[in-house]
Design a protein around this motif. Sequence first.
Motif, PDB file in Angstrom:
ATOM      1  N   THR A   1     -12.242  37.540   4.397  1.00 29.74           N
ATOM      2  CA  THR A   1     -12.294  36.279   5.143  1.00 29.74           C
ATOM      3  C   THR A   1     -11.298  36.255   6.289  1.00 29.74           C
ATOM      4  O   THR A   1     -11.393  35.397   7.168  1.00 29.74           O
ATOM      5  N   PHE A   2     -10.334  37.191   6.282  1.00 31.74           N
ATOM      6  CA  PHE A   2      -9.343  37.270   7.353  1.00 31.74           C
ATOM      7  C   PHE A   2      -9.514  38.540   8.189  1.00 31.74           C
ATOM      8  O   PHE A   2      -8.617  38.910   8.954  1.00 31.74           O
ATOM      9  N   ALA A   3     -10.656  39.194   8.054  1.00 34.43           N
ATOM     10  CA  ALA A   3     -10.902  40.434   8.780  1.00 34.43           C
ATOM     11  C   ALA A   3     -11.136  40.152  10.259  1.00 34.43           C
ATOM     12  O   ALA A   3     -11.540  39.049  10.653  1.00 34.43           O
ATOM     13  N   LYS A   4     -10.907  41.176  11.075  1.00 35.09           N
ATOM     14  CA  LYS A   4     -11.074  41.023  12.515  1.00 35.09           C
ATOM     15  C   LYS A   4     -12.487  40.587  12.873  1.00 35.09           C
ATOM     16  O   LYS A   4     -12.682  39.699  13.712  1.00 35.09           O
ATOM     17  N   GLU A   5     -13.499  41.186  12.222  1.00 37.49           N
ATOM     18  CA  GLU A   5     -14.878  40.850  12.570  1.00 37.49           C
ATOM     19  C   GLU A   5     -15.261  39.440  12.146  1.00 37.49           C
ATOM     20  O   GLU A   5     -16.259  38.881  12.621  1.00 37.49           O
ATOM     21  N   ALA A   6     -14.445  38.820  11.274  1.00 38.24           N
ATOM     22  CA  ALA A   6     -14.711  37.440  10.861  1.00 38.24           C
ATOM     23  C   ALA A   6     -14.039  36.428  11.781  1.00 38.24           C
ATOM     24  O   ALA A   6     -14.579  35.340  12.024  1.00 38.24           O
ATOM     25  N   LEU A   7     -12.854  36.765  12.297  1.00 34.31           N
ATOM     26  CA  LEU A   7     -12.055  35.790  13.041  1.00 34.31           C
ATOM     27  C   LEU A   7     -12.044  35.997  14.549  1.00 34.31           C
ATOM     28  O   LEU A   7     -12.012  35.017  15.308  1.00 34.31           O
ATOM     29  N   LEU A   8     -12.054  37.234  15.014  1.00 37.49           N
ATOM     30  CA  LEU A   8     -12.024  37.471  16.458  1.00 37.49           C
ATOM     31  C   LEU A   8     -13.220  36.831  17.171  1.00 37.49           C
ATOM     32  O   LEU A   8     -13.046  36.252  18.252  1.00 37.49           O
ATOM     33  N   PRO A   9     -14.444  36.908  16.626  1.00 41.01           N
ATOM     34  CA  PRO A   9     -15.558  36.231  17.305  1.00 41.01           C
ATOM     35  C   PRO A   9     -15.350  34.730  17.475  1.00 41.01           C
ATOM     36  O   PRO A   9     -15.861  34.134  18.427  1.00 41.01           O
ATOM     37  N   ARG A  10     -14.613  34.105  16.590  1.00 42.07           N
ATOM     38  CA  ARG A  10     -14.326  32.677  16.742  1.00 42.07           C
ATOM     39  C   ARG A  10     -13.481  32.431  17.990  1.00 42.07           C
ATOM     40  O   ARG A  10     -13.701  31.464  18.732  1.00 42.07           O
TER      41      ARG A  10
ATOM     42  N   PRO B   1     -25.429  37.968  26.589  1.00 38.02           N
ATOM     43  CA  PRO B   1     -26.058  37.739  25.293  1.00 38.02           C
ATOM     44  C   PRO B   1     -25.537  38.653  24.200  1.00 38.02           C
ATOM     45  O   PRO B   1     -25.433  38.261  23.057  1.00 38.02           O
ATOM     46  N   SER B   2     -25.156  39.889  24.559  1.00 43.91           N
ATOM     47  CA  SER B   2     -24.696  40.827  23.537  1.00 43.91           C
ATOM     48  C   SER B   2     -23.430  40.348  22.862  1.00 43.91           C
ATOM     49  O   SER B   2     -23.204  40.583  21.690  1.00 43.91           O
ATOM     50  N   VAL B   3     -22.573  39.649  23.629  1.00 41.31           N
ATOM     51  CA  VAL B   3     -21.352  39.112  23.046  1.00 41.31           C
ATOM     52  C   VAL B   3     -21.635  37.796  22.336  1.00 41.31           C
ATOM     53  O   VAL B   3     -21.177  37.547  21.231  1.00 41.31           O
ATOM     54  N   SER B   4     -22.431  36.938  22.966  1.00 38.35           N
ATOM     55  CA  SER B   4     -22.722  35.633  22.375  1.00 38.35           C
ATOM     56  C   SER B   4     -23.436  35.766  21.046  1.00 38.35           C
ATOM     57  O   SER B   4     -23.270  34.948  20.153  1.00 38.35           O
ATOM     58  N   ASP B   5     -24.247  36.815  20.897  1.00 35.94           N
ATOM     59  CA  ASP B   5     -24.974  37.002  19.653  1.00 35.94           C
ATOM     60  C   ASP B   5     -24.053  37.266  18.474  1.00 35.94           C
ATOM     61  O   ASP B   5     -24.460  37.151  17.317  1.00 35.94           O
ATOM     62  N   ASN B   6     -22.795  37.631  18.765  1.00 34.07           N
ATOM     63  CA  ASN B   6     -21.867  37.957  17.687  1.00 34.07           C
ATOM     64  C   ASN B   6     -21.021  36.770  17.258  1.00 34.07           C
ATOM     65  O   ASN B   6     -20.083  36.917  16.487  1.00 34.07           O
ATOM     66  N   LYS B   7     -21.306  35.584  17.753  1.00 39.50           N
ATOM     67  CA  LYS B   7     -20.494  34.428  17.399  1.00 39.50           C
ATOM     68  C   LYS B   7     -20.567  34.160  15.899  1.00 39.50           C
ATOM     69  O   LYS B   7     -21.639  34.139  15.315  1.00 39.50           O
ATOM     70  N   ALA B   8     -19.420  33.918  15.306  1.00 37.96           N
ATOM     71  CA  ALA B   8     -19.373  33.778  13.848  1.00 37.96           C
ATOM     72  C   ALA B   8     -19.933  32.436  13.371  1.00 37.96           C
ATOM     73  O   ALA B   8     -20.623  32.357  12.374  1.00 37.96           O
ATOM     74  N   GLU B   9     -19.561  31.370  14.063  1.00 39.36           N
ATOM     75  CA  GLU B   9     -20.024  30.065  13.634  1.00 39.36           C
ATOM     76  C   GLU B   9     -19.703  29.071  14.727  1.00 39.36           C
ATOM     77  O   GLU B   9     -18.968  29.364  15.672  1.00 39.36           O
ATOM     78  N   SER B  10     -20.223  27.885  14.651  1.00 38.96           N
ATOM     79  CA  SER B  10     -20.031  26.900  15.720  1.00 38.96           C
ATOM     80  C   SER B  10     -18.607  26.388  15.724  1.00 38.96           C
ATOM     81  O   SER B  10     -17.902  26.422  14.733  1.00 38.96           O
ATOM     82  N   LEU B  11     -18.205  25.863  16.903  1.00 38.89           N
ATOM     83  CA  LEU B  11     -16.839  25.355  17.031  1.00 38.89           C
ATOM     84  C   LEU B  11     -16.583  24.190  16.102  1.00 38.89           C
ATOM     85  O   LEU B  11     -15.462  23.968  15.651  1.00 38.89           O
ATOM     86  N   SER B  12     -17.598  23.433  15.782  1.00 35.27           N
ATOM     87  CA  SER B  12     -17.376  22.283  14.925  1.00 35.27           C
ATOM     88  C   SER B  12     -16.861  22.661  13.561  1.00 35.27           C
ATOM     89  O   SER B  12     -16.204  21.879  12.887  1.00 35.27           O
ATOM     90  N   SER B  13     -17.134  23.889  13.125  1.00 32.48           N
ATOM     91  CA  SER B  13     -16.697  24.321  11.806  1.00 32.48           C
ATOM     92  C   SER B  13     -15.307  24.898  11.829  1.00 32.48           C
ATOM     93  O   SER B  13     -14.729  25.174  10.789  1.00 32.48           O
ATOM     94  N   LEU B  14     -14.732  25.093  13.034  1.00 35.92           N
ATOM     95  CA  LEU B  14     -13.441  25.774  13.118  1.00 35.92           C
ATOM     96  C   LEU B  14     -12.270  24.838  12.883  1.00 35.92           C
ATOM     97  O   LEU B  14     -11.219  25.251  12.446  1.00 35.92           O
ATOM     98  N   SER B  15     -12.443  23.588  13.247  1.00 35.27           N
ATOM     99  CA  SER B  15     -11.312  22.678  13.154  1.00 35.27           C
ATOM    100  C   SER B  15     -11.119  22.139  11.741  1.00 35.27           C
ATOM    101  O   SER B  15     -10.076  21.610  11.446  1.00 35.27           O
TER     102      SER B  15
END
Length: 424
Positions: A384-393, A410-424
């Motif tokens: 849950t704290f791995a780079k591929e989980a948090l860096l896309p955020r 699009p190649s970068v945007s496709d890797n988004k982990a989750e919406s900003l609303s879930s980050l806060s």
Amino acid sequence: MRILLLNQCFYPDVASTAQHLADLAVELAAGGHDVTVISSDRGYDNPAIRFPRREIWKGIKIVRIPSVSLGKSSKFRRALNFATFLFVCALRLLLLPRFDVVVALTSPPLISVLGSLFASLKGGRLIFWVMDLNPDEAIAAGWLNENSFTARTLSRLLAYSLRHAERIVVLDRFMKQRIVAKGIPEEKIVTIPPWSHNDAVRFDAVGREKFRLGNKLAGKFVVMYSGNHSPCHSLDTLLGAAGKLADRDDIAFCFVGGGSEYEKVKAYAQKNKLRNILCLPYQPLDELASSLSAADLHVVVMGDAFTGIVHPCKIYNILEIGSPVLYVGPATSHVVDVIAKIDDQDRICSVRHGEVDKAVDYIVAGQQAARPRRSPSANKVAATFAKEALLPRMIELIDRSPNGAFWSSPSVSDNKAESLSSLS
């Protein structure tokens, strides 16, 4: 987009903020952004190391600026180091054009103020990546009187940066609470912990034995403190345990890293003739897995007064290794939150500062129990704290324009982990 990153340390420095900022810069550049970094031409922990003033690395334009280096032996020297860097940085910013996004960190303290002024004068969005809070840290450490003119002035400067940032990135819930208490709207704040370097750090059985043989640790139970030796996180309890176990030839205490307290650890060992203490410098990232894997017990220390102010991130790489953990610190902190998620709690020991005997008992029990070196549960939490989980955020936060659209390809945007609303 044209993106400017501001921080005193950057690649190839080994400081944690340098490594995390480098990860971010590389990913942004790979997404097609025009990335510029302003940092220092000196090593953060070892100012004798000098870096090229200008460099293009992986498509990133690095501008390194000079500053005096008087060492960290006194608060005055540290303050003068910071002040000269900020002065030269301000002059350099005056010569730069507008950037779409400015990302300011916290080294030196309040470099975010320069980022705020730059974005206000020349345009662009400011993202304030809070790695620690100052002057809160200086006040908690007793270096500044909370009611002094200096402390009040620095607090106003911090408030200015917080108010003018479009988004504020904090590292844990306690830091978020402190910033909300300063009158900042909660919706501006996003919590993104610092990611582990799981692409380089994993349990390495071969590297473990090589490191132990090379440092005369073979056959010993190794207790390791690895990372920044900060005055905010007292090592007295751990050193006290080393003193009580001085007659145990089968237990070694290994201090790896740097910082202002690193020399004090060496001096303590020499003064007390503790042959069970080994001090080693920071390890390069490509050798970090070997050194961390060499430990039978890792130690994480958190100063009592610094919850929500600073955020020791060594716990995340330790989770990747999966070793047992001895935590020394307050009963409430982000470290406590993290280790509570590990199922096999017999591999975790939490003690308060000054509880030397309790720490000694756990160390001796660990040496006798011969626990497995790796914990599947810890490795699961580490994911849950791995780079591929948090860096896309972090990338998503920067990529999102004020109207909610994404700037990146699009190649970068496709890797988004989750919406900003879930980050806060």
